[in-house]
Write a protein that holds these residues in place. Structure first.
Motif, short mmCIF file in Angstrom:
data_model
loop_
_atom_site.label_atom_id
_atom_site.label_comp_id
_atom_site.label_asym_id
_atom_site.label_seq_id
_atom_site.Cartn_x
_atom_site.Cartn_y
_atom_site.Cartn_z
N ASN A 170 0.86 -1.18 0.00
CA ASN A 170 0.00 0.00 0.00
C ASN A 170 0.89 1.23 0.00
O ASN A 170 2.12 1.12 -0.10
N HIS A 171 0.29 2.41 0.11
CA HIS A 171 1.11 3.63 0.02
C HIS A 171 2.18 3.67 1.10
O HIS A 171 3.30 4.12 0.87
N ASP A 172 1.84 3.22 2.31
CA ASP A 172 2.81 3.21 3.41
C ASP A 172 3.95 2.25 3.14
O ASP A 172 5.12 2.59 3.30
N GLN A 173 3.58 1.03 2.78
CA GLN A 173 4.59 -0.02 2.67
C GLN A 173 5.52 0.20 1.48
O GLN A 173 6.63 -0.32 1.47
N ILE A 174 5.09 0.97 0.49
CA ILE A 174 5.97 1.33 -0.62
C ILE A 174 6.67 2.66 -0.30
O ILE A 174 7.89 2.75 -0.29
N GLY A 175 5.88 3.68 -0.03
CA GLY A 175 6.42 5.02 0.12
C GLY A 175 7.30 5.22 1.33
O GLY A 175 8.13 6.13 1.35
N ASN A 176 7.14 4.39 2.36
CA ASN A 176 7.99 4.53 3.54
C ASN A 176 9.27 3.71 3.44
O ASN A 176 10.00 3.60 4.43
N ARG A 177 9.54 3.16 2.29
CA ARG A 177 10.86 2.63 2.00
C ARG A 177 11.72 3.78 1.48
O ARG A 177 11.22 4.73 0.87
N ALA A 178 13.01 3.67 1.66
CA ALA A 178 13.89 4.77 1.27
C ALA A 178 13.76 5.11 -0.20
O ALA A 178 13.82 6.28 -0.58
N PHE A 179 13.58 4.09 -1.04
CA PHE A 179 13.58 4.32 -2.48
C PHE A 179 12.25 3.97 -3.13
O PHE A 179 12.15 3.86 -4.35
N GLY A 180 11.21 3.81 -2.31
CA GLY A 180 9.86 3.65 -2.84
C GLY A 180 9.64 2.43 -3.70
O GLY A 180 8.78 2.44 -4.59
N GLU A 181 10.38 1.33 -3.44
CA GLU A 181 10.24 0.14 -4.27
C GLU A 181 8.91 -0.56 -4.02
O GLU A 181 8.47 -0.70 -2.89
N ARG A 182 8.33 -1.05 -5.11
CA ARG A 182 7.15 -1.89 -5.01
C ARG A 182 7.57 -3.33 -4.75
O ARG A 182 8.74 -3.71 -4.91
N ILE A 183 6.59 -4.16 -4.38
CA ILE A 183 6.88 -5.55 -4.04
C ILE A 183 7.46 -6.30 -5.25
O ILE A 183 8.27 -7.21 -5.10
N GLY A 184 7.11 -5.87 -6.46
CA GLY A 184 7.65 -6.50 -7.66
C GLY A 184 9.14 -6.32 -7.82
O GLY A 184 9.79 -7.10 -8.54
N ASP A 185 9.71 -5.31 -7.17
CA ASP A 185 11.16 -5.11 -7.19
C ASP A 185 11.87 -5.93 -6.13
O ASP A 185 13.10 -6.02 -6.15
N LEU A 186 11.11 -6.52 -5.23
CA LEU A 186 11.70 -7.17 -4.06
C LEU A 186 11.50 -8.68 -4.04
O LEU A 186 12.17 -9.39 -3.27
N ALA A 187 10.57 -9.19 -4.84
CA ALA A 187 10.24 -10.61 -4.83
C ALA A 187 10.21 -11.13 -6.27
O ALA A 187 9.92 -10.38 -7.21
N SER A 188 10.45 -12.43 -6.42
CA SER A 188 10.47 -13.03 -7.75
C SER A 188 9.05 -13.12 -8.32
O SER A 188 8.07 -13.23 -7.57
N PRO A 189 8.93 -13.12 -9.64
CA PRO A 189 7.59 -13.27 -10.25
C PRO A 189 6.90 -14.56 -9.85
O PRO A 189 5.67 -14.59 -9.70
N GLU A 190 7.66 -15.65 -9.65
CA GLU A 190 7.07 -16.93 -9.27
C GLU A 190 6.43 -16.84 -7.89
O GLU A 190 5.32 -17.33 -7.66
N ARG A 191 7.14 -16.22 -6.96
CA ARG A 191 6.57 -16.08 -5.62
C ARG A 191 5.38 -15.12 -5.62
O ARG A 191 4.38 -15.36 -4.95
N LEU A 192 5.52 -14.05 -6.39
CA LEU A 192 4.42 -13.09 -6.46
C LEU A 192 3.17 -13.70 -7.06
O LEU A 192 2.05 -13.34 -6.68
N ALA A 193 3.32 -14.62 -7.98
CA ALA A 193 2.15 -15.26 -8.60
C ALA A 193 1.32 -15.99 -7.56
O ALA A 193 0.09 -15.93 -7.56
N LEU A 194 2.00 -16.68 -6.63
CA LEU A 194 1.28 -17.39 -5.57
C LEU A 194 0.66 -16.39 -4.59
O LEU A 194 -0.50 -16.54 -4.19
N ALA A 195 1.42 -15.37 -4.21
CA ALA A 195 0.90 -14.38 -3.27
C ALA A 195 -0.30 -13.62 -3.86
O ALA A 195 -1.27 -13.33 -3.16
N ARG A 196 -0.23 -13.33 -5.15
CA ARG A 196 -1.33 -12.61 -5.80
C ARG A 196 -2.61 -13.44 -5.75
O ARG A 196 -3.69 -12.93 -5.42
#
Length: 604
Positions: free
Chosen positions: A392-418
């Motif tokens: 959400n806005h907090d969990q992305i924007g309160n990182r130093a560089f505003g990374e989304r979860i797609g920058d931090l996790a593999s597409p395979e893992r994200l597919a299951l989480a999605r």
């Protein structure tokens, strides 16, 4: 159809002219500055100052002079075209003709939220620009938009949590009628509209209440932003009414379908009836024939606000489930610093408890909080009492560089989480662009150009903020984007052209498929009576969650371990979704690492 919320504050158009009313209990005298001319207001009991001016009209500019000196805008201004320090404008809310007269909302169980920051959601950064994207959101399977706070904030860019004029939708995004057109169009497309509201503090620039209503605040309660708002002391009635009316104002005058209340754990109130209860009761009483959804952000995990009566919320509809996010995030990324330390010890178990019971912490001690107990029992609540998200806005924007979860996790893992997010019976929330795995960051940005000292304080504070999140600051403090620069804001704007390009187009197609499945298979189940849910780990890394409803059961089986897992899935239910490499035959399934499946068994 026309909609007007009647309130005791601000400028109200009447048959006799415009009535101006200011609650200023610590001012000796108040004068109205109207179109450049001054007139004294009549001082009345209870700290009120009022005056009706026959020649005033919609479009008139006005302010209040306090004790012959400071000139301040109206705290209940409906529009501030020249920002928080300048004059207010008289608005006639009845001038807008609504076309959604038959709209009474949608059931909460049908909600799929898209959280949006108006200024960065489109290239235009306006209500009108966002209106042009509503069909795209609907076609992706989203059923509701949630707008970050709109209350007038200082400058031209801000997340919205520095708002100081709670009744004025920010002029950087357009006019009040532009916002109404956005809501009107959303309803025409079957989309609900939610608005974030901030009732725990005022922003650091443009709040003049201390100059004439010192009792609006109290030193008895201290918050992260200073003295608390006076919800429970002397003079509290007018203060409470200010926020109660504000909530109903957005729901009635702007026909919003729901509100999201920011950080209610920081709303300190020792009254017999907490302000959160009063807002919910009065809002529901004011709009008895509407589907009104009231959602909390509450770090204290207080299940008491979410109770049901015959399946309907008594007070608040749901709460953002940070525990669910933190569990997913730890599993997806392996991060374990800051508050993630509370989830990194047993992430699969904690995820399972969140999916089955709502909160991971229901009174247990929190290591992040030095052993302080956190939360209340929540297993009795239906899954729809919780809003789930992977970011959400907090969990992305309160990182130093505003990374989304797609920058931090593999597409395979994200597919299951999605799939785990969109097919579980909690209410899912996607952060703007998440439906296509947007690559643009969402950075922290402000515009305090008129106050260089405040700008410097924000800039330096941002650099110090990441001392406890070492992994977030690997790029070095000097590289952290300057929140006061317009470039930081511009970098946060969504790139809508990505949607048609690989790999974003494939993610968008999968999101649409999952949300179609949700509406067809999951939502009908969640509209029946919730019975119970359970979570288990048949072996390390393997999660098995079952939700039982009067209409049947839903089961989520996922393997987060490194080795394949054999699972008994039975022969009576049907697999409504599974990862592409899951082998399923004869009542058993073989789940490779980071795969899963959803199984539905309808009641007979």
């Amino acid at each position: 159809m026309r909609r007007v919320h009647e309130m005791p504050f601000g400028a109200t158009i009447t048959d006799d002219g415009v009535r101006f009313a200011l609650w200023a209990p610590t001012a000796q005298e108040v004068a109205l500055v109207l179109d450049g001319a001054e007139r004294p207001l009549t001082q009345e009991d209870g700290g009120w100052h009022r005056l009706t001016v026959p020649e005033a009209r919609a479009g008139s500019r006005y302010a209040f002079r306090i004790d012959g000196g400071l000139v301040v805008p109206d705290p209940a201004s409906r529009f501030q075209p020249d920002d928080v320090h300048r004059e207010s404008v008289v608005v006639d809310p009845a001038a807008y003709t609504w076309s959604d007269g038959s709209w009474t909302g949608r059931p909460w169980e049908e909600t799929v939220l898209s959280e949006l920051h108006v200024g960065t959601a489109t290239p235009e950064g306006t209500y009108a620009g966002l209106m042009g994207k509503l069909e795209d959101l609907r076609d992706a399977g989203i059923t509701a938009i949630e707008l970050l706070p709109l209350a007038e904030f200082p400058g031209s860019r801000n997340w919205g949590y520095d708002g100081v004029l709670h009744y004025a939708p920010d002029a950087a995004y357009g006019t009040p009628d532009d916002l109404k057109r956005l809501v009107d169009r959303a309803h025409a497309l079957g989309l609900m509209v939610f608005i974030d509201v901030v009732y725990n503090h005022f922003g650091p620039s443009g709040n003049y209440l201390h100059a004439y209503a010192k009792s609006f605040f109290t030193e008895r309660h201290q918050t992260p932003w200073g003295a608390g708002i006076n919800f429970d002391g002397s003079d509290a009635t007018a203060v409470r009414d200010f926020f109660v009316h504000n909530a109903i104002y957005w729901l009635e005058e702007y026909h919003a379908d729901g509100l999201r209340f920011d950080a209610v754990h920081a709303i300190l109130d020792d009254s017999e009836k907490h302000i959160l209860a009063e807002i919910a009761e009065r809002a529901r009483a004011a709009l008895p024939n509407r589907e009104v959804h009231l959602v909390l952000e509450n770090d204290a995990n207080e299940a008491r606000w979410l109770g049901r009566d015959g399946g309907r919320p008594r007070l608040h509809t749901a709460q953002w489930d940070d525990d669910l996010h933190h569990s997913w995030h730890t599993l997806l990324t392996g991060e374990a610093d800051g508050y993630y330390v509370d989830y990194a010890d047993r992430p699969v178990e904690r995820l399972g408890r969140c999916l089955a019971e709502g909160f991971a912490y229901q009174g247990e001690p929190s290591a992040h909080r030095d052993g302080e107990p956190r939360g209340e029992p929540s297993a009795h609540l239906p899954p729809s009492a919780f809003v789930g998200f992977l970011q959400n806005h907090d969990q992305i924007g309160n990182r130093a560089f505003g990374e989304r979860i797609g920058d931090l996790a593999s597409p395979e893992r994200l597919a299951l989480a999605r799939a785990g997010l969109l097919l579980s019976p909690q209410i899912p929330l996607l952060y703007m662009g998440e439906e296509w795995a947007a690559s643009t960051p969402f950075l922290y940005f402000v515009d305090f150009a008129e106050d260089e000292a405040l700008s410097n304080a924000v800039r330096e504070g941002r650099r110090r903020e990441f001392a406890n999140f070492k992994s977030f600051a690997e790029g070095g403090h000097d590289q952290i984007p300057d929140p006061t620069l317009e470039e930081t804001f511009t970098r946060s704007k969504l790139d809508w052209q990505e949607r048609s390009k690989s790999p974003h187009a494939e993610v968008l197609a999968e999101t649409r498929r999952l949300l179609e499945l949700r509406q067809a298979e999951v939502v009908p189940l969640t509209k029946t009576r919730f019975i119970e849910a359970r979570s288990s780990q048949p072996k390390p890394g393997l999660l098995d969650v079952v939700w039982r409803y009067e209409g049947g059961t839903l089961r989520f089986v996922a393997n987060f371990g490194e080795s394949p897992a054999e699972v008994e899935v039975g022969s009576t239910g049907s697999a409504i979704w599974s990862s592409s490499n899951v082998e399923h035959e004869g009542g058993r399934a073989r789940l490779p690492s980071w795969t899963g499946m959803f199984i539905k068994d309808s009641a007979r």
